[in-house]
Design a protein around this motif. Structure first.
Motif, PDB file in Angstrom:
ATOM      1  N   GLY A 128       0.281   8.281   2.909  1.00 24.66           N
ATOM      2  CA  GLY A 128       0.119   7.578   4.171  1.00 24.66           C
ATOM      3  C   GLY A 128       1.383   6.908   4.644  1.00 24.66           C
ATOM      4  N   CYS A 129       2.487   7.174   3.956  1.00 24.95           N
ATOM      5  CA  CYS A 129       3.704   6.426   4.250  1.00 24.95           C
ATOM      6  C   CYS A 129       4.563   7.055   5.343  1.00 24.95           C
ATOM      7  N   GLY A 130       4.329   8.312   5.635  1.00 25.83           N
ATOM      8  CA  GLY A 130       5.178   8.980   6.605  1.00 25.83           C
ATOM      9  C   GLY A 130       6.528   9.335   6.027  1.00 25.83           C
ATOM     10  N   CYS A 131       6.625   9.325   4.690  1.00 24.36           N
ATOM     11  CA  CYS A 131       7.933   9.569   4.076  1.00 24.36           C
ATOM     12  C   CYS A 131       8.003  10.937   3.410  1.00 24.36           C
ATOM     13  N   ARG A 142      -0.269   2.397   8.948  1.00 25.86           N
ATOM     14  CA  ARG A 142      -1.043   3.262   8.046  1.00 25.86           C
ATOM     15  C   ARG A 142      -1.727   2.533   6.898  1.00 25.86           C
ATOM     16  N   GLU A 143      -1.799   1.232   7.001  1.00 22.83           N
ATOM     17  CA  GLU A 143      -2.405   0.466   5.907  1.00 22.83           C
ATOM     18  C   GLU A 143      -3.872   0.873   5.711  1.00 22.83           C
ATOM     19  N   ALA A 185       9.827   5.647   8.809  1.00 22.76           N
ATOM     20  CA  ALA A 185       8.994   5.890   7.622  1.00 22.76           C
ATOM     21  C   ALA A 185       8.822   4.581   6.862  1.00 22.76           C
ATOM     22  N   MET A 186       7.999   4.650   5.844  1.00 21.48           N
ATOM     23  CA  MET A 186       7.831   3.511   4.932  1.00 21.48           C
ATOM     24  C   MET A 186       8.302   3.939   3.545  1.00 21.48           C
ATOM     25  N   ILE A 194       5.108  -5.792   5.435  1.00 25.38           N
ATOM     26  CA  ILE A 194       4.341  -5.745   6.689  1.00 25.38           C
ATOM     27  C   ILE A 194       2.843  -5.636   6.380  1.00 25.38           C
ATOM     28  N   MET A 229       1.188  11.364  22.998  1.00 31.80           N
ATOM     29  CA  MET A 229       2.019  10.254  22.536  1.00 31.80           C
ATOM     30  C   MET A 229       1.249   9.325  21.609  1.00 31.80           C
ATOM     31  N   ILE A 235      10.811   1.961  13.108  1.00 30.72           N
ATOM     32  CA  ILE A 235      11.136   2.550  11.800  1.00 30.72           C
ATOM     33  C   ILE A 235      10.521   3.941  11.661  1.00 30.72           C
ATOM     34  N   PRO A 258       9.173  -3.684  12.318  1.00 31.82           N
ATOM     35  CA  PRO A 258       9.004  -2.225  12.437  1.00 31.82           C
ATOM     36  C   PRO A 258       8.919  -1.748  13.870  1.00 31.82           C
ATOM     37  N   THR A 260      -1.006  14.267  29.527  1.00 32.95           N
ATOM     38  CA  THR A 260       0.246  14.242  28.769  1.00 32.95           C
ATOM     39  C   THR A 260       0.315  13.001  27.889  1.00 32.95           C
ATOM     40  N   SER A 318      -4.289   4.360   4.262  1.00 34.47           N
ATOM     41  CA  SER A 318      -3.878   4.525   2.868  1.00 34.47           C
ATOM     42  C   SER A 318      -4.914   3.990   1.880  1.00 34.47           C
ATOM     43  N   TRP A 356       0.813  -1.219   0.000  1.00 33.79           N
ATOM     44  CA  TRP A 356       0.000   0.000   0.000  1.00 33.79           C
ATOM     45  C   TRP A 356       0.848   1.272   0.000  1.00 33.79           C
ATOM     46  N   CYS A 357       2.160   1.130  -0.015  1.00 31.88           N
ATOM     47  CA  CYS A 357       3.054   2.285   0.082  1.00 31.88           C
ATOM     48  C   CYS A 357       3.720   2.532  -1.279  1.00 31.88           C
ATOM     49  N   GLY A 381      12.420   6.060   4.326  1.00 33.06           N
ATOM     50  CA  GLY A 381      11.934   6.622   3.062  1.00 33.06           C
ATOM     51  C   GLY A 381      12.748   6.191   1.877  1.00 33.06           C
ATOM     52  N   PRO A 392       4.329   4.723  11.212  1.00 30.12           N
ATOM     53  CA  PRO A 392       4.392   4.458   9.766  1.00 30.12           C
ATOM     54  C   PRO A 392       3.859   3.080   9.382  1.00 30.12           C
ATOM     55  N   TRP A 393       4.077   2.080  10.243  1.00 28.59           N
ATOM     56  CA  TRP A 393       3.663   0.716   9.894  1.00 28.59           C
ATOM     57  C   TRP A 393       2.186   0.468  10.208  1.00 28.59           C
TER      58      TRP A 393
END
Lengths: 168, 70
Positions: free
Chosen positions: B66-69, B26-27, A131-132, A95, B18, A129, A124, B14, B30, A65-66, A150, B23-24
């Motif tokens: 959605g990858c966080g990249c 986000r399936e 990023a993906m 994953i 958090m 990790i 992960p 607080t 996405s 999905w990435c 990334g 990132p993992w």
């Protein structure tokens, strides 16, 4: 009441920081297992990553999905061929929640890379990790040398230099 | 006891900062059904009409997938 509050407080503090592997740590044996989905090198269904120590490892944590993960595959295949004589092993560890998604991806994009599946997302979480996809460089001694989050075309020079470092 | 409850309440506040999607994780995010406009082609057309009529664009969404990249 006070005891209950104390237990709650301990649980909260315990959930804040989970143990994580970082650069400089050694790959632990018997902890990081993956299901092998496609490989020309091994016939086993399940593999302990620590059992691969001895060869320089490039672990690519990806998901179907990435989009950047999908884009990295042709580049990784090129590097697999370029570093084959130096013994570099590239393992693409998905994953995805579902194995079907991985198989669908491989069917659409046939690859010579070793594809594994970490369905419980242990890797992960262990490596935290950023990023993906994430690339993890492990040298011949099993030491984590670099973690790169990334993938863009601008990252390839950095990734290649780390591949050269761990294959030396 | 009151002080203890007070401290616990403050700590629980607080804890909220958090809670973030890793990132993992986000399936689901996405997936196409999770995007803000239900039909991308309609949204593209609306955006084009808006741009043509108002001679301005932007400010209607955020960058990144959605990858966080990004």
């Amino acid at each position: 009441m006070l005891r209950a509050l104390t237990v709650l407080l301990i649980c909260w503090l315990g959930s804040v920081h989970a143990a994580a592997l970082k650069v400089g740590d050694t790959l632990p044996a018997g902890l990081l297992f993956c299901d092998v989905i496609a490989s020309s090198e091994t016939n086993t269904d399940r593999i302990d990553l620590a059992s691969l120590v001895g060869a320089p490892l490039y672990l690519d944590i990806w998901a179907s999905w990435c989009a950047p993960c999908r884009q990295s595959f042709p580049w990784m295949e090129q590097q697999q061929q370029a570093f084959a004589d130096k013994g570099l092993r590239i393992i693409a560890i998905s994953i995805d929640n579902n194995t079907k998604e991985i198989k669908r991806f491989i069917k659409k994009n046939p690859t010579a890379l070793m594809i594994a599946h970490d369905k419980n997302k242990v890797l992960p979480k262990t490596f935290q990790i950023p990023a993906m996809p994430t690339s993890i460089f492990i040298d011949r001694l099993g030491t984590v040398r670099h973690i790169h989050g990334g993938f863009t075309s601008a990252d390839t020079d950095t990734l290649r230099s780390w591949m050269e470092t761990i294959t030396q | 006891m009151k002080a203890c409850c007070f401290v616990l309440c403050i700590l629980s506040f607080t804890g909220c900062d958090m809670v973030r999607v890793q990132p993992w994780e986000r399936e689901t995010l996405s997936q196409k059904k999770m995007q803000m406009p239900p039909r991308v082609s309609d949204a593209f057309l609306d955006e084009h009409i808006y741009f043509s009529k108002e001679a301005s664009r932007g400010g209607s969404g955020g960058g990144g997938g959605g990858c966080g990249c990004n």
